[in-house]
Design an enzyme around this catalytic site. Sequence first.
Site, PDB file in Angstrom:
ATOM      1  N   LYS A 172     -64.288 123.502   8.795  1.00 25.17           N
ATOM      2  CA  LYS A 172     -63.713 124.484   7.866  1.00 25.17           C
ATOM      3  C   LYS A 172     -64.775 125.459   7.328  1.00 25.17           C
ATOM      4  O   LYS A 172     -65.820 125.035   6.848  1.00 25.17           O
ATOM      5  CB  LYS A 172     -63.053 123.752   6.697  1.00 25.17           C
ATOM      6  CG  LYS A 172     -62.461 124.677   5.639  1.00 25.17           C
ATOM      7  CD  LYS A 172     -62.000 123.893   4.439  1.00 25.17           C
ATOM      8  CE  LYS A 172     -61.551 124.809   3.304  1.00 25.17           C
ATOM      9  NZ  LYS A 172     -62.639 125.648   2.772  1.00 25.17           N
ATOM     10  N   LEU A 207     -60.038 120.014   0.876  1.00 20.79           N
ATOM     11  CA  LEU A 207     -61.366 120.541   0.592  1.00 20.79           C
ATOM     12  C   LEU A 207     -61.176 121.801  -0.245  1.00 20.79           C
ATOM     13  O   LEU A 207     -60.259 122.590   0.006  1.00 20.79           O
ATOM     14  CB  LEU A 207     -62.113 120.886   1.886  1.00 20.79           C
ATOM     15  CG  LEU A 207     -62.578 119.723   2.770  1.00 20.79           C
ATOM     16  CD1 LEU A 207     -63.264 120.245   4.020  1.00 20.79           C
ATOM     17  CD2 LEU A 207     -63.506 118.792   2.008  1.00 20.79           C
ATOM     18  N   ASP A 208     -62.032 121.993  -1.233  1.00 19.28           N
ATOM     19  CA  ASP A 208     -61.942 123.198  -2.070  1.00 19.28           C
ATOM     20  C   ASP A 208     -62.070 124.455  -1.219  1.00 19.28           C
ATOM     21  O   ASP A 208     -62.592 124.416  -0.102  1.00 19.28           O
ATOM     22  CB  ASP A 208     -63.053 123.193  -3.128  1.00 19.28           C
ATOM     23  CG  ASP A 208     -62.890 122.054  -4.122  1.00 19.28           C
ATOM     24  OD1 ASP A 208     -61.758 121.558  -4.246  1.00 19.28           O
ATOM     25  OD2 ASP A 208     -63.888 121.661  -4.742  1.00 19.28           O
ATOM     26  N   ARG A 209     -61.650 125.553  -1.799  1.00 16.64           N
ATOM     27  CA  ARG A 209     -61.714 126.829  -1.080  1.00 16.64           C
ATOM     28  C   ARG A 209     -63.133 127.145  -0.596  1.00 16.64           C
ATOM     29  O   ARG A 209     -63.344 127.619   0.523  1.00 16.64           O
ATOM     30  CB  ARG A 209     -61.215 127.944  -1.998  1.00 16.64           C
ATOM     31  CG  ARG A 209     -61.245 129.327  -1.353  1.00 16.64           C
ATOM     32  CD  ARG A 209     -60.724 130.378  -2.312  1.00 16.64           C
ATOM     33  NE  ARG A 209     -60.747 131.709  -1.715  1.00 16.64           N
ATOM     34  CZ  ARG A 209     -60.351 132.806  -2.334  1.00 16.64           C
ATOM     35  NH1 ARG A 209     -59.893 132.735  -3.573  1.00 16.64           N
ATOM     36  NH2 ARG A 209     -60.402 133.975  -1.732  1.00 16.64           N
ATOM     37  N   THR A 211     -65.600 124.878  -0.230  1.00 17.84           N
ATOM     38  CA  THR A 211     -66.231 123.738   0.431  1.00 17.84           C
ATOM     39  C   THR A 211     -66.006 123.851   1.929  1.00 17.84           C
ATOM     40  O   THR A 211     -64.899 124.166   2.378  1.00 17.84           O
ATOM     41  CB  THR A 211     -65.644 122.406  -0.085  1.00 17.84           C
ATOM     42  OG1 THR A 211     -65.876 122.322  -1.492  1.00 17.84           O
ATOM     43  CG2 THR A 211     -66.298 121.224   0.606  1.00 17.84           C
TER      44      THR A 211
END
Length: 351
Positions: A172, A207-209, A211
């Site tokens: 990601k 997962l955070d934006r 991360t």
Amino acid sequence: MAKAFEKFMDSSPKGAKKKEAIRQEKRKAKAASRAEGEAFRKKKWEKKHGIATAAPAPPSRSKKFDKTALSPEKEVRQSSKSFPDSSKQKATAPVITVAADPLAPMPLNKFLAHAGICGRREAAELIKAGQVTVNGDTIFEPGYKVLGNEDVKWKGKKIFLQKNLVYILLNKPKDYITTAKDPEGRKTVLDLVKDAAKQRVYPVGRLDRNTTGVLLLTNDGALAQKLTHPSFQVKKIYEVKLDKPVAKKDFEALLEGFQLEDGFIKADSAAYADAKDKSVIGIEIHSGRNRIVRRMFEHLGYDVRGLDRVLFAGLTKKNIDRGTWRFLNEKEIRNLKFMNGSGFVKDKNHA
């Protein structure tokens, strides 16, 4: 001279061959008995729900096998059938096909998970919220039994059981939301894998934006349930870039643990990722709490400048460029399903 004594010679299998033949015959007898019992229970269930047309026959006892009835030829055939050469099978197909019995009852939340909507826990919340109907009736009980041939709808759209299971590993990048759809129109991780498969997949965990790193996407609801449930203690490793070097006392606090607003937390292990730059830390943790790594360092007085997940449940981003993906191979899928390998915390008290 040898031919003259052939009629006095015992040609039946002996020793280890005889024991193996007996074991094979026992397995065969037990399998037949189980199959007969399952068929009886299924017919009984169908009759109760108005599906069966004939009265079910009670299961009969399987005949006891004859230890002396096996010839060497039969033994060889059975051994080759019961123990196929697995070395000839190669993990080349990215799609795993499962045989689903359309008349086997299952809980409604499990049906939604196998339909690729979400994991079982999320499905239970959707059902309790009244978003799911069965044959036109709104169902609020996640454990409500369905066969798979009913008219099941989620938010008015009919859903079906997924027969082809897909497993995608994504590296990601930043600025992508870990969700199926964003009401604000921002980019999601599904935009990156939209051409990967015809089946609808969804991310396992979040997962955070900002991360980056390892993220698994699948339509296997049962597996997603396992990997996101706290009891399975899935191992995660992050590389954390901070605004300043980590002091020794704070490094020790990570390993000893401390109290946050939602409970006690500590790292399973931690180390400096770069001996010359102590502002870059590698941290291993199995907690799945929201934004837990960022909150741990913020609690200690550090600003997280970069957060990259380098391992999740034994899966790494090796040979996967940022923003690209690949299918899992057969061995990786097997390790996830049976919780094998180094991707899970070993705990004596955890079954």
